[in-house]
Structures are given as C-alpha cells and as structure tokens.
Scaffold this motif. Structure first.
Motif, mmCIF file in Angstrom:
data_model
loop_
_atom_site.group_PDB
_atom_site.id
_atom_site.type_symbol
_atom_site.label_atom_id
_atom_site.label_comp_id
_atom_site.label_asym_id
_atom_site.label_seq_id
_atom_site.Cartn_x
_atom_site.Cartn_y
_atom_site.Cartn_z
ATOM 1 N N GLN A 137 0.844 -1.191 0.000
ATOM 2 C CA GLN A 137 0.000 0.000 0.000
ATOM 3 C C GLN A 137 0.881 1.243 0.000
ATOM 4 N N GLU A 158 -1.490 11.073 -5.885
ATOM 5 C CA GLU A 158 -1.150 9.790 -6.492
ATOM 6 C C GLU A 158 0.240 9.900 -7.110
ATOM 7 N N ASP A 194 3.046 6.137 -11.941
ATOM 8 C CA ASP A 194 3.228 4.687 -11.864
ATOM 9 C C ASP A 194 4.701 4.293 -11.872
ATOM 10 N N ALA A 216 6.140 4.944 -8.396
ATOM 11 C CA ALA A 216 5.610 3.982 -7.439
ATOM 12 C C ALA A 216 6.313 2.632 -7.572
#
Length: 319
Positions: free
Chosen positions: A224, A250, A253, A256
């Motif tokens: 998470q 956010e 990608d 992350a």
C-alpha cells in the motif's frame, strides 16, 4: 476460533505512533505484547532454548504485565526501541552489559525467522546509509540531485562553487548537544566561504538544492502506498510543522514501481520516502527512512495508515 498468536511491538515507552497501531490491533482483538529492551532486568526477562526442542528457538519473554511464547509470535513491529545504558555501572561493566543485552536479547529476537518483521532491524540498518540510498535510487531510474560525500575541503569548496545553491545534510541523525542544549541537524544552505579545514575530520554530504515547490512524504506499508504532498515554502519543512499544508496525491506509476523495488532490494516491508517536487513537476529523490515517522499525517489526511500496519502485522506473512 480467532488466531490468538500475539504481535510483539518493540518500542520506547513514549511512542504515540506505536500507540496508534496498538489501538488498531486491539480493535481487531489481536493480542499485543509491548517490550522495550531498556527495561532489561526485573521488568523484562527472557529465556530461550536452542537444540533441545523441536523448534529452532523456544522459550519466553516476560514483561511486568505480559508473557509471550517465542514459538507463537505472529509478527514483530520494530518501531523505536531503546537499549539499556547501565549508567549505574562503571564504564567497563556498562560496556560489557550493553553488549550482552544487544547480542543476547537482540540475538533471540533476530532468531525468530518465522515471524514477519516490520522491519527487521538488520535490514533497517543496511538501508540506512545515504550514499547507498543515492546509488540505488539512481539505478532504479529515480532523479537524484548532484551530491558529493567527502572529507576533502578542496573538493567540497569546488562542488559548492559549481552549483548556485548547495545544502549540507547530516549523513545520519545523531543525538547531539551544545552547552547542554539538544540540537537538530537541518538541511541548510552552505557557501564555499563557510568551509574550512575542519571538513577533513569526517565525511560530509553536500547536495545541489532543488528548485522545488513542495515536498512529498511517501509511506509504503506492504504494497500500500500513501503519498502526501507537503506545502511549506521552507527548505526543510521539519522546522515548523504548524506551517505545513497537506494534500493526498497519487504517485506516477513509474515512481511507485521504483519505490516498491527499492524496498524489495533491501528486504523491507515498510519505509518512509522523502521526495522533492521540482518547479517543472519532476520528482527528485531525497532519502528513505526505513522506520520513519508517519503518525502526524494520519489525522489531517484521513489516510488509514495505522490500519494498514495493523492489517500487515495481523496477517503475519510477507505481502
């Protein structure tokens, strides 16, 4: 029947962040045993057996209010434990006692290979070297500010002269006092004129300052990801928490995935990352604290951080 194996929480007496996770574990009716190595003595006893039982290690840890079977520990939350200093002993005896405690109690806990650690202290330690962090971040494709680690005064002056704005950071936070007053090492701007031959005494970290508009604190728990944008207008936002504005964001990608790969490289299941947001929107690597603070962010953002830790510790397995 509910799983009654306890979660072992190792931390200091006053740790409000650990309290948040323990409260969540209690809500889930998960047994918790809280220990602090500094209580070694009548308030904390340990007895472990090796080679004479089916399990690799068996025995008990007992506090003034709890007892835990070493073979039944579900997971270990290694938060911010403190070790005894044995100040009542002479220097040689104290040094001996500290070593026996670290390698005795620590060794017993480290032998619990079957338990999930969040995080194992040896893995925390391996991930805590800033030069290694910088190199790994670069390998993973993260943007790393130009950085110099040196104890060469001439090299330091040349680096500071080359870039318009350079900051100095400590390589590791260390308790420090001057005239009895505790001091904290902030990230501060430095000029070539300020650098003298005392630079040669120890390595120093110098870094080109990012033209930033905000910072990010990214907490990862298992898989998470909780990313919080911190608006402050300060070079080091830790100087004034009352002036901070938070916004949940956010991560791209690619970033992350790189941060998850970063944790995987060191065998960590959690970590707190600091990134800088450049004026052009680019995210710049600053550092990882494998056991960083996050508790103050939960209430203003509404992010279920303590619930994520409780869930991970309850599962008792690597995600």
């Amino acid at each position: 029947m509910a799983d009654q194996r306890p979660v072992l929480v190792a931390t200091e007496a006053d740790d409000c962040t650990a309290d948040m996770v323990i409260t969540e574990l209690n809500r889930r009716e998960v047994p918790v045993v809280r220990v602090n190595p500094a209580d070694m003595g009548p308030g904390l006893t340990v007895s472990a057996r090796f080679g004479s039982c089916p399990a690799p290690v068996a025995g008990h840890i007992r506090t003034s209010s709890r007892s835990v079977d070493l073979t039944r520990i579900r997971s270990v939350y290694w938060r911010r434990p403190t070790w005894p200093t044995f100040e009542h002993l002479g220097p040689d005896d104290a040094r001996y006692a500290v070593a026996q405690t670290r390698y005795g109690l620590g060794g017993i806990l480290y032998a619990l290979d079957a338990a999930l650690w969040v995080n194992h202290p040896q893995r925390n330690a391996a991930a805590d070297y800033k030069p290694a962090q910088l190199a790994l971040a670069h390998r993973l494709g993260l943007a790393v500010p130009p950085t110099l680690v040196t104890n060469d005064p001439d090299a330091a002056r040349a680096f500071v002269t080359r870039y318009d704005h350079v900051i100095y950071k400590t390589l590791r936070w260390t308790p420090y006092q001057r005239a009895g007053v505790p001091l904290t090492g902030w990230a501060d701007l430095v000029t070539a004129a300020e650098l003298d031959e005392s630079v040669a005494v120890v390595p120093h970290l110098f870094q080109a300052a990012i033209d930033k508009v905000a910072d990010l604190r990214v907490l990862i728990v298992g898989r998470q990801i909780f990313a919080v944008r911190i608006e402050s207008g300060m070079l080091d936002w830790r100087k004034d928490y009352s002036a901070l504005v938070y916004r949940v964001v956010e991560l791209p990608d690619r970033v992350a995935k790189a941060l998850l790969a970063y944790l995987d490289h060191f065998g960590l299941v959690s970590g707190s990352f600091d990134l800088a947001v450049g004026r052009d929107g680019r995210l710049w690597w600053l550092e990882l604290n494998p056991n960083g603070q996050w508790g103050w962010l939960e209430e203003p953002t509404g992010l279920p951080m303590s619930a994520a830790f409780a869930h991970l510790l309850t599962q008792g397995v690597t995600p």
